[in-house]
Design a protein around this motif. Structure first.
Motif, PDB file in Angstrom:
ATOM      1  N   LEU A  40      -9.444   9.681   7.945  1.00 26.95           N
ATOM      2  CA  LEU A  40      -8.815   9.946   8.791  1.00 26.95           C
ATOM      3  C   LEU A  40      -8.892   8.131   8.686  1.00 26.95           C
ATOM      4  CD1 LEU A  40     -10.352   9.048  11.430  1.00 26.95           C
ATOM      5  CD2 LEU A  40     -12.616   7.609  10.406  1.00 26.95           C
ATOM      6  N   GLU A  41      -8.269   7.009   7.852  1.00 31.32           N
ATOM      7  CA  GLU A  41      -7.592   5.916   7.400  1.00 31.32           C
ATOM      8  C   GLU A  41      -6.241   6.456   7.493  1.00 31.32           C
ATOM      9  OE1 GLU A  41     -10.119   3.126   4.283  1.00 31.32           O
ATOM     10  OE2 GLU A  41      -8.731   4.414   3.790  1.00 31.32           O
ATOM     11  N   PRO A  47      -7.375   0.831   6.782  1.00 31.99           N
ATOM     12  CA  PRO A  47      -7.900   1.229   5.962  1.00 31.99           C
ATOM     13  C   PRO A  47      -9.552   0.719   6.519  1.00 31.99           C
ATOM     14  CG  PRO A  47      -6.191  -0.676   4.298  1.00 31.99           C
ATOM     15  CD  PRO A  47      -6.185  -0.278   5.880  1.00 31.99           C
ATOM     16  N   LEU A  48     -10.393   1.527   6.773  1.00 35.93           N
ATOM     17  CA  LEU A  48     -11.626   1.159   6.688  1.00 35.93           C
ATOM     18  C   LEU A  48     -12.315   0.426   6.135  1.00 35.93           C
ATOM     19  CD1 LEU A  48     -11.555   4.377   9.187  1.00 35.93           C
ATOM     20  CD2 LEU A  48     -11.146   2.536   9.779  1.00 35.93           C
ATOM     21  N   PHE A  49     -12.330   0.474   4.903  1.00 39.27           N
ATOM     22  CA  PHE A  49     -13.116   0.285   4.042  1.00 39.27           C
ATOM     23  C   PHE A  49     -13.202  -0.601   2.576  1.00 39.27           C
ATOM     24  CE2 PHE A  49     -15.010   3.972   5.405  1.00 39.27           C
ATOM     25  CZ  PHE A  49     -16.412   3.638   6.085  1.00 39.27           C
ATOM     26  N   LEU A  58     -16.349  -3.055   5.895  1.00 37.03           N
ATOM     27  CA  LEU A  58     -15.894  -1.930   6.825  1.00 37.03           C
ATOM     28  C   LEU A  58     -15.003  -3.342   6.609  1.00 37.03           C
ATOM     29  CD1 LEU A  58     -18.270  -0.754   9.908  1.00 37.03           C
ATOM     30  CD2 LEU A  58     -16.839   0.553   8.013  1.00 37.03           C
ATOM     31  N   THR A  59     -13.418  -3.095   6.752  1.00 36.73           N
ATOM     32  CA  THR A  59     -12.662  -3.398   7.501  1.00 36.73           C
ATOM     33  C   THR A  59     -12.517  -3.872   9.031  1.00 36.73           C
ATOM     34  OG1 THR A  59     -10.979  -1.915   8.408  1.00 36.73           O
ATOM     35  CG2 THR A  59     -11.263  -2.617   5.827  1.00 36.73           C
ATOM     36  N   GLU A  60     -11.927  -5.250   9.460  1.00 35.68           N
ATOM     37  CA  GLU A  60     -11.537  -5.433  10.925  1.00 35.68           C
ATOM     38  C   GLU A  60     -11.755  -4.026  11.454  1.00 35.68           C
ATOM     39  OE1 GLU A  60      -9.646  -8.241  14.313  1.00 35.68           O
ATOM     40  OE2 GLU A  60      -8.656  -8.625  12.207  1.00 35.68           O
ATOM     41  N   ALA A  61     -10.793  -2.866  10.805  1.00 32.54           N
ATOM     42  CA  ALA A  61      -9.954  -2.520  11.735  1.00 32.54           C
ATOM     43  C   ALA A  61     -12.024  -1.135  11.834  1.00 32.54           C
ATOM     44  CB  ALA A  61      -8.930  -1.475  10.837  1.00 32.54           C
TER      45      ALA A  61
END
Length: 306
Positions: A40-41, A47-49, A58-61
């Motif tokens: 998914l990333e 990055p998502l995490f 969670l990252t901003e994205a």
């Protein structure tokens, strides 16, 4: 486009803030969860995490995607239900385009039958004459079109359409009450060569002129209208006679007008036309079945007493 499995897994990871807890809830292994999140990333390109100790953050994205995840999953659930409903005939939309006399006879009867047997199907109705009505199907403006053809003036049907014959519609002559020919059981077109005529739509008028030419005369057409009630009104006032399809006899003004079948008989073919791939759509298939049923039930009106 996102993989729906990845979105579901992401939603569970966000809810539990743990790969292992998400794996347990979804029945996956933890490495499988990790692989899906990496995939998914790659899809989103960032990055998502991030990890804070043993917990995920969670990252901003990731926060942005998380805000949309519930909506995405909800929309997917609704879409699945709607598709299942169409397949089960709980709902469905069919756009029908037909010529006026079919819209006054075959189509309402088919819609009534459909409403009883499959009440979830919605039918939207358009009106147009062929060949324009055939173009509507090809261009996606309607799903099913009812149109007619004449044997002597057979026109080429677009190759992407399937023709489903429904009935043969016998042509008749409309005469004002008191006309000498109204006492006959049938009328020969040539016996009316000296009459004033009221003609209909372009395709009907073309066939009418063609049949007259085959008998060696040119008809004196004084009025032209594709409004069937207007034709009857003109005939009723003694302003002319008209060659009309049998379907129009269902709403004939019998106090002012008489009809007689042509001898020898002349007929037009009434058919439904649909894109081949639409035959597999359940709602469309059910409508076609209803049209075939009501067409089969209709007795030839020219076999009844006028």
């Amino acid at each position: 486009m996102f993989d729906s499995r990845h979105i579901r897994t992401f939603h569970e990871v966000v809810r539990t803030r743990s790969y292992s807890a998400a794996a347990q809830a979804l029945g996956y292994t933890q490495p499988a969860i990790s692989q899906q999140m990496k995939a998914l990333e790659r899809e989103v390109g960032t990055p998502l995490f991030t990890r804070v100790g043993r917990r995920l953050r969670l990252t901003e994205a990731g926060e942005t995607l998380a805000r949309h995840t519930q909506t995405i999953l909800g929309s997917m659930s609704v879409a699945r239900e709607q598709m299942a409903a169409i397949a089960r005939l709980r709902t469905g939309l069919v756009r029908v385009c037909a010529f006026p006399s079919a819209n006054a006879t075959l189509v309402p009867e088919a819609m009534a039958l459909l409403a009883v047997e499959h009440p979830g199907i919605r039918v939207e109705l358009l009106e147009d004459e062929p060949p324009d009505s055939l173009r509507r199907v090809v261009q996606g403006e309607s799903d099913v079109t009812l149109a007619f053809t004449y044997p002597g003036l057979r026109e080429e049907v677009p190759g992407e359409l399937v023709e489903i014959p429904l009935l043969e519609d016998q042509l008749t002559v409309l005469l004002p009450v008191g006309h000498p020919m109204a006492r006959r059981r049938a009328v020969q077109l040539g016996d009316l060569a000296q009459e004033r005529w009221i003609a209909g739509c372009l395709r009907c008028r073309t066939n009418f002129v063609h049949e007259c030419a085959q008998l060696g005369f040119t008809p004196d057409i004084v009025f032209t209208t594709d409004d069937n009630l207007a034709v009857q009104a003109l005939v009723a006032q003694g302003l002319g006679v008209a060659m009309m399809p049998g379907l129009t006899l269902s709403f004939l003004r019998r106090d002012k007008v008489r009809w007689r079948p042509l001898a020898p008989a002349s007929r037009r073919q009434v058919s439904a036309y649909v894109l081949r791939e639409h035959l597999r759509i359940p709602a469309t298939a059910r409508l076609l079945e209803a049209l075939a049923t009501v067409a089969g039930r209709r007795a030839d009106p020219t076999e009844r007493e006028s």
